[in-house]
Design an enzyme around this catalytic site. Structure first.
Site, PDB file in Angstrom:
ATOM      1  N   GLN A 168      73.162  21.951  40.629  1.00 47.11           N
ATOM      2  CA  GLN A 168      72.441  20.733  41.012  1.00 47.11           C
ATOM      3  C   GLN A 168      73.423  19.558  41.168  1.00 47.11           C
ATOM      4  OE1 GLN A 168      69.299  20.995  41.656  1.00 47.11           O
ATOM      5  NE2 GLN A 168      68.813  18.865  42.090  1.00 47.11           N
TER       6      GLN A 168
ATOM      7  N   PHE B  14      72.405  51.528  36.982  1.00 48.04           N
ATOM      8  CA  PHE B  14      73.015  50.219  36.669  1.00 48.04           C
ATOM      9  C   PHE B  14      74.297  50.375  35.848  1.00 48.04           C
ATOM     10  CE2 PHE B  14      68.292  48.880  36.160  1.00 48.04           C
ATOM     11  CZ  PHE B  14      68.128  48.754  37.527  1.00 48.04           C
TER      12      PHE B  14
ATOM     13  N   GLN C 160      78.946  44.673  18.663  1.00 50.84           N
ATOM     14  CA  GLN C 160      80.216  44.247  19.276  1.00 50.84           C
ATOM     15  C   GLN C 160      80.037  43.997  20.774  1.00 50.84           C
ATOM     16  OE1 GLN C 160      84.028  45.729  18.097  1.00 50.84           O
ATOM     17  NE2 GLN C 160      84.725  45.990  20.202  1.00 50.84           N
ATOM     18  N   GLU C 161      79.256  44.854  21.439  1.00 50.44           N
ATOM     19  CA  GLU C 161      79.015  44.644  22.871  1.00 50.44           C
ATOM     20  C   GLU C 161      78.338  43.279  23.081  1.00 50.44           C
ATOM     21  OE1 GLU C 161      76.982  47.829  24.909  1.00 50.44           O
ATOM     22  OE2 GLU C 161      76.678  46.616  26.712  1.00 50.44           O
ATOM     23  N   ARG C 162      77.387  42.954  22.222  1.00 47.95           N
ATOM     24  CA  ARG C 162      76.640  41.687  22.375  1.00 47.95           C
ATOM     25  C   ARG C 162      77.511  40.492  22.006  1.00 47.95           C
ATOM     26  NH1 ARG C 162      71.356  44.958  20.282  1.00 47.95           N
ATOM     27  NH2 ARG C 162      70.976  45.832  22.339  1.00 47.95           N
TER      28      ARG C 162
ATOM     29  N   ILE D 121      79.988  53.411  30.229  1.00 46.24           N
ATOM     30  CA  ILE D 121      79.041  53.945  29.251  1.00 46.24           C
ATOM     31  C   ILE D 121      77.654  53.941  29.884  1.00 46.24           C
ATOM     32  CG2 ILE D 121      78.833  51.705  28.050  1.00 46.24           C
ATOM     33  CD1 ILE D 121      78.524  53.568  25.442  1.00 46.24           C
TER      34      ILE D 121
ATOM     35  N   ARG E 273      83.097  12.985  43.555  1.00 51.22           N
ATOM     36  CA  ARG E 273      82.064  12.928  44.587  1.00 51.22           C
ATOM     37  C   ARG E 273      81.291  11.611  44.481  1.00 51.22           C
ATOM     38  NH1 ARG E 273      80.543  15.053  49.461  1.00 51.22           N
ATOM     39  NH2 ARG E 273      78.281  14.932  49.681  1.00 51.22           N
TER      40      ARG E 273
ATOM     41  N   GLN F 296      73.333   7.156  35.339  1.00 49.72           N
ATOM     42  CA  GLN F 296      72.969   7.475  33.953  1.00 49.72           C
ATOM     43  C   GLN F 296      72.331   8.870  33.814  1.00 49.72           C
ATOM     44  OE1 GLN F 296      69.661   5.674  31.792  1.00 49.72           O
ATOM     45  NE2 GLN F 296      71.117   5.009  30.237  1.00 49.72           N
TER      46      GLN F 296
HETATM   47  C1  LIG Z   1      74.606  44.551  36.724  1.00 48.43           C
HETATM   48  C2  LIG Z   1      74.127  45.425  35.601  1.00 48.43           C
HETATM   49  C3  LIG Z   1      75.055  46.174  34.874  1.00 48.43           C
HETATM   50  C4  LIG Z   1      74.618  47.000  33.839  1.00 48.43           C
HETATM   51  N1  LIG Z   1      75.538  47.799  33.175  1.00 48.43           N
HETATM   52  C5  LIG Z   1      75.072  48.772  32.334  1.00 48.43           C
HETATM   53  C6  LIG Z   1      75.973  49.739  31.788  1.00 48.43           C
HETATM   54  O1  LIG Z   1      77.191  49.692  32.012  1.00 48.43           O
HETATM   55  N2  LIG Z   1      75.455  50.725  31.011  1.00 48.43           N
HETATM   56  C7  LIG Z   1      74.123  50.821  30.737  1.00 48.43           C
HETATM   57  O2  LIG Z   1      73.720  51.743  30.040  1.00 48.43           O
HETATM   58  N3  LIG Z   1      73.249  49.907  31.228  1.00 48.43           N
HETATM   59  C8  LIG Z   1      73.691  48.893  32.018  1.00 48.43           C
HETATM   60  N4  LIG Z   1      72.814  47.975  32.556  1.00 48.43           N
HETATM   61  C9  LIG Z   1      71.388  48.122  32.253  1.00 48.43           C
HETATM   62  C10 LIG Z   1      70.819  47.039  31.356  1.00 48.43           C
HETATM   63  O3  LIG Z   1      71.293  47.164  30.051  1.00 48.43           O
HETATM   64  C11 LIG Z   1      69.283  47.165  31.479  1.00 48.43           C
HETATM   65  O4  LIG Z   1      68.937  46.690  32.771  1.00 48.43           O
HETATM   66  C12 LIG Z   1      68.552  46.398  30.412  1.00 48.43           C
HETATM   67  O5  LIG Z   1      68.727  46.988  29.150  1.00 48.43           O
HETATM   68  C13 LIG Z   1      67.029  46.296  30.707  1.00 48.43           C
HETATM   69  O6  LIG Z   1      66.505  47.570  30.970  1.00 48.43           O
HETATM   70  P1  LIG Z   1      65.614  47.776  32.303  1.00 48.43           P
HETATM   71  O7  LIG Z   1      66.363  47.197  33.437  1.00 48.43           O
HETATM   72  O8  LIG Z   1      65.215  49.178  32.377  1.00 48.43           O
HETATM   73  O9  LIG Z   1      64.351  46.864  32.054  1.00 48.43           O
HETATM   74  P2  LIG Z   1      62.975  47.333  31.348  1.00 48.43           P
HETATM   75  O10 LIG Z   1      63.305  48.001  30.081  1.00 48.43           O
HETATM   76  O11 LIG Z   1      62.144  48.028  32.341  1.00 48.43           O
HETATM   77  O12 LIG Z   1      62.324  45.911  31.025  1.00 48.43           O
HETATM   78  C14 LIG Z   1      61.694  45.120  32.029  1.00 48.43           C
HETATM   79  C15 LIG Z   1      61.337  43.772  31.425  1.00 48.43           C
HETATM   80  O13 LIG Z   1      60.453  43.970  30.325  1.00 48.43           O
HETATM   81  C16 LIG Z   1      60.989  43.344  29.180  1.00 48.43           C
HETATM   82  N5  LIG Z   1      60.642  44.127  27.994  1.00 48.43           N
HETATM   83  C17 LIG Z   1      60.860  45.439  27.760  1.00 48.43           C
HETATM   84  N6  LIG Z   1      60.438  45.764  26.532  1.00 48.43           N
HETATM   85  C18 LIG Z   1      59.956  44.630  25.966  1.00 48.43           C
HETATM   86  C19 LIG Z   1      59.387  44.305  24.703  1.00 48.43           C
HETATM   87  N7  LIG Z   1      59.245  45.226  23.740  1.00 48.43           N
HETATM   88  N8  LIG Z   1      59.000  43.015  24.484  1.00 48.43           N
HETATM   89  C20 LIG Z   1      59.142  42.074  25.430  1.00 48.43           C
HETATM   90  N9  LIG Z   1      59.667  42.315  26.651  1.00 48.43           N
HETATM   91  C21 LIG Z   1      60.077  43.577  26.900  1.00 48.43           C
HETATM   92  C22 LIG Z   1      62.486  43.302  29.389  1.00 48.43           C
HETATM   93  O14 LIG Z   1      63.097  42.278  28.609  1.00 48.43           O
HETATM   94  C23 LIG Z   1      62.549  43.019  30.866  1.00 48.43           C
HETATM   95  O15 LIG Z   1      62.391  41.629  31.065  1.00 48.43           O
HETATM   96  C24 LIG Z   1      73.238  47.079  33.524  1.00 48.43           C
HETATM   97  C25 LIG Z   1      72.317  46.297  34.230  1.00 48.43           C
HETATM   98  C26 LIG Z   1      72.745  45.483  35.257  1.00 48.43           C
HETATM   99  C27 LIG Z   1      71.717  44.703  36.016  1.00 48.43           C
END
Ligand SMILES: Cc1cc2nc3c(=O)[nH]c(=O)nc-3n(C[C@H](O)[C@H](O)[C@H](O)COP(=O)(O)OP(=O)(O)OC[C@H]3O[C@@H](n4cnc5c(N)ncnc54)[C@H](O)[C@@H]3O)c2cc1C
Length: 381
Positions: free
Chosen positions: A338, A158, A243-245, A125, A270, A281
């Site tokens: 750790q 991604f 559901q994804e979450r 997706i 260990r 402790q």
């Molecule tokens: C290994 C991997 C697999 C993935 N698989 C999928 C997939 O199958 N399908 C898919 O569609 N996506 C996928 N993703 C994408 C993933 O869902 C996104 O990386 C994620 O939603 C964050 O979007 P971004 O990377 O563009 O970060 P950005 O949106 O650029 O955000 C950057 C930072 O800013 C923060 N931020 C953004 N807006 C706010 C706000 N309003 N308040 C506070 N902080 C904020 C974010 O939390 C983050 O820390 C995948 C990502 C990874 C790394």
């Protein structure tokens, strides 16, 4: 505390998943890392066992489990053995399944679901774009009507299973002026002219999982490949993200709990200063803290699974489960590293890989910050 979520059918199912993993996955751990992915044979084998079509009605080749606890069992067992496998297979059987089962026409179900269940059609997706993932409503990939179909232009990044998927559910903008109300979901099939993929992305963890960039350059998609309603894609996604979450939460805790169990065995064996390191402790209290965090978090996530079964799980409940479980998982695994000392930093130790594999859970499926944003908004803040 004894968990009351599962019944004997679920435990029987758990045994069959474990047998499958013992036979087809554990012995090949090194190969999966080397190949950065799963063989099609493994998908087909999982399909034969009925693992891929848990949510799919029998008439389309599914197992028709119609009980989210089976999804939870499968997610837990995969995560205990391999976090990347739970991600890749989870995207298919737990994340994409509801889109293809709930939003499709009879013709589409017959076209896609048998292959989905057998492992011949692996899915992905694609929501996130290079310009951003958190602000989904701002996505830029476009789909413009053209005769009997649509033409897609843009890119995604991604995307889990992106490199090998046969069918990708792609979110694209169909009404530029409507923002969230102008997004539509399309099924883009491998081999469609103009649909290409980048290399597998080089990640910090989960080397086995296939994560890729996808490119759409004048891709013609027929009307019959629209999933759900035109311009309703954002709502379709919002309805299915809980559901994804939840699935992510289930896997997060199972993964951390498994590595913690292995760490407890390690600190009993260990020795330092002539005593097991777990008997100091500081370490004893640390482990007590970690098992408590897992146990208490598990109770909440189990309650969410129950609520999802009865369709009572809210987006906010799921957001709480997702960010909390990801944080607990990362805290627990960091402590497990750790407790292993230098060996905890060696890739040949499962704990080291688990620690790297877990880092992404605070970022994907809606980052932890976005989860807190949803919770805060719900409080009227
Ligand atoms: C290994 C991997 C697999 C993935 N698989 C999928 C997939 O199958 N399908 C898919 O569609 N996506 C996928 N993703 C994408 C993933 O869902 C996104 O990386 C994620 O939603 C964050 O979007 P971004 O990377 O563009 O970060 P950005 O949106 O650029 O955000 C950057 C930072 O800013 C923060 N931020 C953004 N807006 C706010 C706000 N309003 N308040 C506070 N902080 C904020 C974010 O939390 C983050 O820390 C995948 C990502 C990874 C790394």
């Amino acid at each position: 505390m004894r968990r009351t979520l599962f019944e004997s059918d679920h435990e029987d199912f758990r045994s069959s998943v474990r047998e499958f993993l013992d036979r087809h996955v554990r012995p090949y751990a090194d190969e999966h890392i080397r190949d950065h992915g799963w063989s099609r044979g493994l998908w087909i084998e999982a399909g034969k066992q009925g693992f891929l079509g848990l949510e799919v009605p029998e008439e389309y080749g599914g197992s028709a489990a119609a009980d989210y606890r089976f999804n939870a069992v499968l997610g837990e067992e995969l995560a205990k053995v391999n976090a990347a496998m739970s991600s890749c297979f989870g995207i298919h059987f737990d994340v994409v399944a509801p889109y293809l089962v709930e939003l499709t026409s009879e013709e589409q179900k017959h076209r896609w679901l048998p292959g989905f269940c057998s492992g011949e059609i692996v899915t992905a997706i694609a929501m996130t774009e290079p310009s951003g993932g958190s602000d989904l409503a701002a996505l830029r990939t476009t789909a413009v009507r053209d005769g009997q179909g649509w033409v897609l232009d843009g890119s995604k990044t991604f995307i889990t299973n992106g490199y090998s998927a046969d069918l990708v559910v792609v979110a694209a903008r169909t009404s530029p002026q409507k923002k969230a109300r102008g997004i539509t979901l399309f099924a883009v099939e491998a081999g469609t002219v103009g649909f290409t993929r980048g290399n597998r992305l080089d990640k910090v963890g989960q080397e086995e999982s296939d994560t890729a960039e996808l490119f759409f350059d004048g891709v013609r998609v027929p009307e019959e490949n629209v999933i759900g309603e035109v311009d309703q894609g954002f709502i379709h996604m919002m309805e299915r993200l809980p559901q994804e979450r939840l699935g992510a939460s289930v896997s997060n805790l199972a993964h951390a709990a498994q590595i913690l169990d292995e760490t407890i065995e390690y600190v009993k064996e260990r020795k330092a200063f002539g005593r097991p390191v777990g008997s100091f402790q500081h370490n004893k209290f640390l482990v007590a803290d970690l098992v408590t965090r897992i146990g208490v978090s598990q109770a909440y996530v189990d309650q969410c699974v129950q609520a999802h079964r009865t369709r009572d799980l809210t987006a906010v409940d799921a957001a709480k489960a997702k960010w909390w479980s990801a944080q607990v998982q990362n805290d627990v695994l960091d402590a497990c590293v750790q407790l292993h000392g230098g060996y905890g930093f060696m890739n040949e130790y499962r704990v080291a890989r688990a620690w790297r594999d877990a880092r992404v859970t605070k970022i994907w499926a809606g980052s932890n910050e976005i989860m807190k944003e949803l919770i805060g908004r719900d409080l009227g803040l």
